[in-house]
Motif scaffolding. Sequence first.
Motif, PDB file in Angstrom:
ATOM      1  N   HIS A 173     -25.212 -11.404 -91.579  1.00  0.00           N
ATOM      2  CA  HIS A 173     -23.518 -11.454 -90.884  1.00  0.00           C
ATOM      3  C   HIS A 173     -22.984 -10.497 -92.096  1.00  0.00           C
ATOM      4  N   GLN A 174     -23.236 -10.496 -93.252  1.00  0.00           N
ATOM      5  CA  GLN A 174     -22.937  -9.288 -94.019  1.00  0.00           C
ATOM      6  C   GLN A 174     -23.965  -8.074 -93.584  1.00  0.00           C
ATOM      7  N   VAL A 175     -24.842  -7.593 -93.444  1.00  0.00           N
ATOM      8  CA  VAL A 175     -25.566  -6.691 -93.182  1.00  0.00           C
ATOM      9  C   VAL A 175     -25.474  -6.194 -91.686  1.00  0.00           C
ATOM     10  N   THR A 177     -32.535 -16.138-106.871  1.00  0.00           N
ATOM     11  CA  THR A 177     -32.344 -15.574-105.257  1.00  0.00           C
ATOM     12  C   THR A 177     -30.895 -14.588-105.094  1.00  0.00           C
ATOM     13  N   GLU A 178     -30.590 -14.563-106.138  1.00  0.00           N
ATOM     14  CA  GLU A 178     -29.089 -14.394-105.571  1.00  0.00           C
ATOM     15  C   GLU A 178     -28.545 -13.934-107.871  1.00  0.00           C
ATOM     16  N   ASN A 179     -28.051 -12.812-107.527  1.00  0.00           N
ATOM     17  CA  ASN A 179     -27.449 -12.491-108.269  1.00  0.00           C
ATOM     18  C   ASN A 179     -27.237 -10.594-109.144  1.00  0.00           C
ATOM     19  N   ASP A 231     -14.993  -7.319-110.572  1.00  0.00           N
ATOM     20  CA  ASP A 231     -13.667  -6.731-109.096  1.00  0.00           C
ATOM     21  C   ASP A 231     -13.493  -8.193-108.361  1.00  0.00           C
ATOM     22  N   MET A 232     -14.439  -9.150-108.368  1.00  0.00           N
ATOM     23  CA  MET A 232     -14.035 -10.469-108.015  1.00  0.00           C
ATOM     24  C   MET A 232     -12.992 -11.485-109.451  1.00  0.00           C
ATOM     25  N   ASP A 233     -12.478 -12.646-108.809  1.00  0.00           N
ATOM     26  CA  ASP A 233     -12.681 -13.665-109.274  1.00  0.00           C
ATOM     27  C   ASP A 233     -13.250 -14.376-111.230  1.00  0.00           C
ATOM     28  N   HIS A 291     -29.590 -20.767 -93.012  1.00  0.00           N
ATOM     29  CA  HIS A 291     -28.562 -20.404 -92.608  1.00  0.00           C
ATOM     30  C   HIS A 291     -27.605 -20.258 -93.647  1.00  0.00           C
ATOM     31  N   HIS A 292     -27.441 -18.892 -93.768  1.00  0.00           N
ATOM     32  CA  HIS A 292     -26.670 -19.099 -94.982  1.00  0.00           C
ATOM     33  C   HIS A 292     -24.972 -18.133 -93.983  1.00  0.00           C
ATOM     34  N   PHE A 293     -24.304 -19.596 -94.458  1.00  0.00           N
ATOM     35  CA  PHE A 293     -22.877 -19.542 -93.991  1.00  0.00           C
ATOM     36  C   PHE A 293     -22.320 -19.157 -92.218  1.00  0.00           C
ATOM     37  N   CYS A 294     -23.667 -19.230 -92.016  1.00  0.00           N
ATOM     38  CA  CYS A 294     -22.744 -18.989 -90.154  1.00  0.00           C
ATOM     39  C   CYS A 294     -23.988 -19.783 -89.422  1.00  0.00           C
ATOM     40  N   ARG A 349     -17.561  -4.192-104.059  1.00  0.00           N
ATOM     41  CA  ARG A 349     -19.301  -3.588-103.058  1.00  0.00           C
ATOM     42  C   ARG A 349     -19.826  -4.328-104.408  1.00  0.00           C
ATOM     43  N   PHE A 350     -21.308  -5.078-104.287  1.00  0.00           N
ATOM     44  CA  PHE A 350     -22.130  -5.237-104.547  1.00  0.00           C
ATOM     45  C   PHE A 350     -23.329  -5.066-105.214  1.00  0.00           C
ATOM     46  N   GLY A 351     -23.045  -3.418-103.848  1.00  0.00           N
ATOM     47  CA  GLY A 351     -24.312  -2.948-103.469  1.00  0.00           C
ATOM     48  C   GLY A 351     -25.475  -1.894-104.537  1.00  0.00           C
ATOM     49  N   PHE A 380     -20.547  -6.230 -96.473  1.00  0.00           N
ATOM     50  CA  PHE A 380     -18.686  -7.568 -95.520  1.00  0.00           C
ATOM     51  C   PHE A 380     -19.325  -8.796 -96.754  1.00  0.00           C
ATOM     52  N   GLU A 381     -18.125  -8.244 -97.398  1.00  0.00           N
ATOM     53  CA  GLU A 381     -17.950  -9.803 -98.628  1.00  0.00           C
ATOM     54  C   GLU A 381     -17.067 -11.260 -97.684  1.00  0.00           C
ATOM     55  N   TRP A 382     -17.623 -11.785 -96.700  1.00  0.00           N
ATOM     56  CA  TRP A 382     -16.759 -12.869 -96.076  1.00  0.00           C
ATOM     57  C   TRP A 382     -15.055 -12.176 -95.637  1.00  0.00           C
ATOM     58  N   ASP A 383     -14.560 -13.308 -96.318  1.00  0.00           N
ATOM     59  CA  ASP A 383     -12.464 -13.660 -96.442  1.00  0.00           C
ATOM     60  C   ASP A 383     -12.025 -11.891 -96.832  1.00  0.00           C
ATOM     61  N   LEU A 402     -30.760 -23.350 -96.523  1.00  0.00           N
ATOM     62  CA  LEU A 402     -29.593 -23.302 -96.039  1.00  0.00           C
ATOM     63  C   LEU A 402     -28.822 -22.883 -97.744  1.00  0.00           C
ATOM     64  N   ASN A 403     -28.299 -21.403 -97.918  1.00  0.00           N
ATOM     65  CA  ASN A 403     -27.568 -21.257 -99.232  1.00  0.00           C
ATOM     66  C   ASN A 403     -26.432 -21.888 -99.276  1.00  0.00           C
ATOM     67  N   GLU A 404     -26.757 -21.632-100.681  1.00  0.00           N
ATOM     68  CA  GLU A 404     -24.921 -22.333-101.821  1.00  0.00           C
ATOM     69  C   GLU A 404     -24.587 -23.640-100.232  1.00  0.00           C
ATOM     70  N   PRO A 405     -24.948 -24.536 -99.807  1.00  0.00           N
ATOM     71  CA  PRO A 405     -24.444 -25.834 -99.075  1.00  0.00           C
ATOM     72  C   PRO A 405     -23.103 -25.635-100.397  1.00  0.00           C
ATOM     73  N   TYR A 418     -32.279  -8.837-107.255  1.00  0.00           N
ATOM     74  CA  TYR A 418     -30.351  -8.198-106.484  1.00  0.00           C
ATOM     75  C   TYR A 418     -29.746  -8.729-105.244  1.00  0.00           C
ATOM     76  N   TRP A 419     -28.472  -9.451-105.704  1.00  0.00           N
ATOM     77  CA  TRP A 419     -27.244  -9.402-104.265  1.00  0.00           C
ATOM     78  C   TRP A 419     -26.228  -7.700-104.837  1.00  0.00           C
ATOM     79  N   SER A 420     -26.619  -6.870-103.913  1.00  0.00           N
ATOM     80  CA  SER A 420     -27.354  -7.128-102.535  1.00  0.00           C
ATOM     81  C   SER A 420     -27.868  -5.684-102.673  1.00  0.00           C
ATOM     82  N   TYR A 436     -26.723 -16.958-109.427  1.00  0.00           N
ATOM     83  CA  TYR A 436     -26.420 -17.048-110.377  1.00  0.00           C
ATOM     84  C   TYR A 436     -25.236 -15.806-110.633  1.00  0.00           C
ATOM     85  N   TYR A 437     -23.753 -15.556-110.701  1.00  0.00           N
ATOM     86  CA  TYR A 437     -22.755 -15.226-110.855  1.00  0.00           C
ATOM     87  C   TYR A 437     -22.107 -15.241-112.416  1.00  0.00           C
ATOM     88  N   SER A 438     -21.288 -16.458-112.454  1.00  0.00           N
ATOM     89  CA  SER A 438     -20.325 -17.187-113.465  1.00  0.00           C
ATOM     90  C   SER A 438     -20.112 -17.831-113.278  1.00  0.00           C
TER      91      SER A 438
HETATM   92  O1  IFM Z   1     -22.196 -12.488-100.798  1.00  0.00           O
HETATM   93  C1  IFM Z   1     -22.143 -13.646-101.440  1.00  0.00           C
HETATM   94  C2  IFM Z   1     -23.451 -13.718-100.799  1.00  0.00           C
HETATM   95  O2  IFM Z   1     -22.921 -14.394 -99.286  1.00  0.00           O
HETATM   96  C3  IFM Z   1     -23.122 -15.970-101.466  1.00  0.00           C
HETATM   97  N1  IFM Z   1     -23.444 -15.595-102.798  1.00  0.00           N
HETATM   98  C4  IFM Z   1     -22.132 -14.833-103.756  1.00  0.00           C
HETATM   99  C5  IFM Z   1     -22.507 -13.297-102.684  1.00  0.00           C
HETATM  100  C6  IFM Z   1     -21.175 -12.739-103.767  1.00  0.00           C
HETATM  101  O3  IFM Z   1     -19.713 -13.663-103.619  1.00  0.00           O
END
Ligand code: IFM
Length: 465
Positions: free
Chosen positions: A57-59, A382-384, A355-357, A157-160, A436-438, A427-430, A201-204, A420-422, A327-329
């Motif tokens: 959904h994000q890309v 799978t993500e950072n 830039d995020m919380d 399944h990634h949130f959608c 800008r994670f790219g 599109f960062e959801w809400d 499933l991603n991050e249930p 690496y994410w991403s 993992y982010y923080s």
């Molecule tokens: O963009 C999200 C992703 O969909 C799920 N893990 C965290 C990312 C950054 O917030």
Amino acid sequence: MYKRVIQFLAVLALIYLIPTAYLNYTEQVEHWDWDEIDLNDISFPENFIWGVSSAAHQVEGYHTSNNWADWENQVDENRNPRIARGEKCGIACDHWNRYPEDIKLMQDLGVKSYRFSVSWSKIMPEPGVVNHAVMSHYIAMCDSLLAAGIEPMITLHHFCHPMWFEEMGAFEKEENIEHFLRFASEVFIALGSRVNYWCTLNEPAVFVIAAYFDGHFPPGKQDPELAAEVLKNMYLAHVKVYERIKSMEGGDRVHVGIVKNMHQIDPMNDWNLFDRLLSRTVNKGFNGSFISTFTKGVYKFRFPTLVDLEAEIPNAPYSLDFVGLNYYSHNAMDFSLNLDEALKTRMYPDETPTDMDYTMYPEGFYRAIKEISVLNQPIIITENGVADADDDIRGEFIKKYLYAVSKAIKDGYDVRGYHYWSLMDNFEWDLGYDERFGLYEVDFETQKRTLREGSKEYQRIVKAN
Ligand code: IFM
């Protein structure tokens, strides 16, 4: 009289100091002295998987019939749009059409793995009905990746999910898992021979907290008991998909896992017993429920006065070939007698903001690897990544977080890969398009992709290792 007062104070001190000392002993919020650390002192095993991550959904763009497309067209009870600035996902990065170009970008980075999700709503526009043209699209995409020397890693399944699944109550009802199983089976029949790594499933827990606790993801409910039930059903769904894939032809050859975001909830003040107890309780719900499910087969989700659910999922500990770690923080909890205030997650003021919380906290990456290692499974990151529109801290972020991964491997933790994410801004959801994670900056007017300066750190490390 004095004696009484002294006795009283001594009792009070004991009531406070003994638990504080205990909690301090068991739960230090770890910080490293970065001035003493040589960031170039990193190494990774041969065959370490270097990759990038994204989600449909994000890309991809062109989602019209999933839970998010519907949500993006709604307003909340105050008639405010659901998405920041009233944005809609729309064509996103047009990855649906531009994936050949995007695979070249991956090759330029030197990565050998691409984790992405397949779109359930596009593949199954109606319950049980497969759109074969869409499936062929994913087959072609996997073939192009393989031809470019890049392994596809699929998330189911990634949130959608499709709107028809949302309308029947999605994972709120255990009996609906059957639909997810059917979708997973169809995707495995089509792609099983091309894809070795499968994330169910991603991050249930993130999904459930956002969709059923805070209500800022669809379906926007705020119901702690339902949240606990949905999370249980999602873990159950993982187990069932694992077992289904394993029973299918080729299932014994592939690796199936679940993706967990081990975001830690820490006390704002180490000395404050109430901050510690509160953060420990929230952490137990968010991370502990996952660990207990996949080590003991016992799912527990408790928060005093709000929710208390315990259920057995006996096969869960036998339903993993690897665990995906995002993992982010970390965030902090600051106790208050006002429950709404108490439940707010906060940033540590003395850490570098993003830039995020959340702040930059590489030590937490090491902690997360250690925490998830109790599952006794190979770990694949799978993500950072970091939201950093000005690209001020991306390079430093990459060096420090990868230092933490390298240290964990040197200390004996079984980390097999890193994504690496991403790959590119998306599109960062809400929060819409401002986060800008790219590694690649995307100009959403022209769809031009440009490698960011900070991202060159990742390219350099990948190529050197
Ligand atoms: O963009 C999200 C992703 O969909 C799920 N893990 C965290 C990312 C950054 O917030």
